[in-house]
Enzyme design. Structure first.
Site, PDB file in Angstrom:
ATOM      1  NE  ARG A  16       0.630  -1.309   4.594  1.00 33.68           N
ATOM      2  CZ  ARG A  16       0.115  -1.226   5.548  1.00 33.68           C
ATOM      3  NH1 ARG A  16      -1.310  -1.024   5.499  1.00 33.68           N
ATOM      4  NH2 ARG A  16       0.736  -1.192   6.733  1.00 33.68           N
ATOM      5  CG  ASP A 237       8.831  -5.833   6.516  1.00 31.83           C
ATOM      6  OD1 ASP A 237       9.875  -6.349   7.120  1.00 31.83           O
ATOM      7  OD2 ASP A 237       7.919  -6.313   5.830  1.00 31.83           O
TER       8      ASP A 237
END
Length: 488
Positions: A16, A237
């Site tokens: 996203r 991440d």
């Protein structure tokens, strides 16, 4: 003028683009502007990522941003670790990158250990032994493909290269390759030689929080794109998620809860001890000269695969509710068993494991979900205790921050508080995107440092507190005994 920041946050199943701004009241906003699916597919005998599709989705997201009226922004990219792209001399992709879940590394650790000592490997790098680490992927890489490669770029660095033309290797992600030496702060030449690559095939090492370059809009004439400055954030991440964790003081640990559960602490101290090696803990490099001393735990992947196998008949919230209504601790499983890494059918893998260990076999959706959640909580408790032991004498963890998508699971949060016996602070669920954004904001002077940025998290996002409730501690001892027997 209020600056706009975009976090491109891509995980193993979805990605996203998140838009953020700093408001006059000090709060940081976060808004999703584009979401897309991600996954690997079987091609040429390997599970491969559709990397060109990821590039296209990022462009679509930036085009949406431009249509919303934003003509200028900063952008940072984070993804999962260890996987890489190989480029030829023209800077073009040689082939689609292979996923870390591909079966090619099943025997890689065993094969590698006949050439090089695993003890020495850990002593050199401080990175836990996982068959999918880049070093083992490279060890079994096709020799011809590797020889044809002019450059090797990790996934987020490759995406940054596509958009800016600048090739770097960001350190928080590079450390997961198990090729960096924390003592010399650079590539370990001996290890590079073992896997057959040279330092010249790797782009320059770069710190998180470094300006990368401008978006080369002329390369993408079919898209109406804003002007964008790319910043190399903490591209792994988990490293971004830890930056996005609102910890204070030095008595806290974290679980970055997503496909994987990464449980650990943020510390300035490298721990390459034999005890840490035996416990299979890792010393991944964090942003701003920190170490993420942590344990990789098979996390929400288990329940994600169960939901997929049931064709998403039940939502994750419904599975948690069914688990809550099911008797607890009916079976023990080692959530880190290799049989759960990438099975054809996760439900069958769980059931066969219980059959093999002569335990009650979970059958209903509630029983299967309960089995997963109970054993995740037990694993968290055991590893939290082990983390304290590895931290040294008198170390005490009083608060556990659970961040990431898994922090939205209130049932598992409370279960974890009960089993670990420590206070849980859950949230933010978007810690990775927030950490990505905060590094961009620190780089551009919005915040002076991480401490100041983390205070803004508490101002800006809803967090929930879960206090421990009564729990039979003998269950943990039985679980430990089971794990010891399972590994003998």
């Amino acid at each position: 003028m209020t600056e706009t920041y975009i976090a491109v946050d891509i995980g193993a199943s979805s990605g996203r683009l998140m838009k953020s701004e700093r408001q006059p009241n000090g709060q940081v906003t976060l808004e999703e502007i584009h979401r897309f699916k991600n996954g690997f597919h079987l091609k040429d005998g390997h599970d491969r990522w559709e990397i060109r599709q990821l590039t296209n989705e990022i462009l679509l997201g930036l085009e949406k941003l431009k249509k919303s009226g934003v003509t200028n922004c900063y952008v940072g990219i984070d993804t999962w670790a260890v996987d890489y792209c190989l480029l030829d001399q023209a800077g073009e992709l040689i082939e689609e990158p292979i996923s870390y879940r591909d079966s090619r590394t099943e025997q890689a650790v065993k094969q590698f250990s006949t050439t090089y000592s695993l003890d020495k490997l850990y002593e050199k790098t401080g990175i836990q032994i996982q068959p999918f680490n880049t070093i083992f992927q490279l060890f079994v890489e096709n020799n011809e493909t590797l020889a044809a490669a002019d450059k090797l770029l990790l996934i987020p660095d490759y995406l940054g290269y596509v958009f800016t033309g600048k090739a770097v290797t960001e350190k928080t992600n590079a450390s997961t390759m198990q090729l960096l030496n924390p003592h010399t702060q650079t590539w370990d030449e001996e290890l590079l030689a073992v896997v057959g690559i040279t330092a010249e095939q790797l782009a320059p090492l770069t710190d998180a929080g470094t300006l990368l370059g401008e978006l080369q809009r002329e390369k993408f004439p079919n898209f109406d794109l804003p002007e964008a400055t790319f910043i190399t954030v903490a591209t792994h991440d988990t490293a971004s998620a830890v930056i996005g964790t609102p910890g204070e003081g030095d008595d806290w640990a974290y679980i970055s809860s997503g496909t994987w559960s990464l449980l650990g602490i943020e510390t300035p101290v490298f721990n390459g001890s034999k005890d840490a090696f035996s416990a299979n803990y890792t010393n991944e490099w964090g942003a701003y000269k920190t170490i993420r001393f942590l344990k990789n735990i098979m996390g929400m992947w288990l329940i994600q695969e169960v939901a997929r196998q049931q064709e998403y008949r039940y939502s994750y919230a419904e599975l948690a509710d069914m688990a809550a209504a099911t008797p607890a601790f009916q079976q023990f499983i080692d959530v880190n068993e290799e049989c759960f890494l990438n099975p054809d059918n996760m439900i069958e893998a769980l059931q066969q494991y219980c059959e093999r260990t002569q335990q009650k076999v979970p059958k209903t959706a509630g029983e299967i979900a309960r089995c997963i959640y109970d054993n995740l909580a037990l694993c968290y408790a055991v590893e939290l205790e082990k983390t304290e032991q590895l931290m040294g004498e008198n170390a005490k963890i009083d608060k556990l921050h659970i961040v990431g998508g898994g922090s939205n699971n209130r049932f598992l949060n409370q279960l974890t508080a009960n089993v670990t016996g420590v206070t849980i602070e859950a949230g933010p669920g978007e810690a990775t995107a927030i950490g990505n954004i905060l590094v961009q904001m620190i780089t551009t002077g919005v915040f002076a440092n991480v401490k100041e940025a983390r205070k803004a998290i508490k101002q800006s996002f809803d967090l929930s507190i879960h206090q421990p409730e009564a729990f039979d501690r003998t269950i943990i001892e039985k679980y430990k005994k089971f794990l010891k027997g399972a590994t003998n």
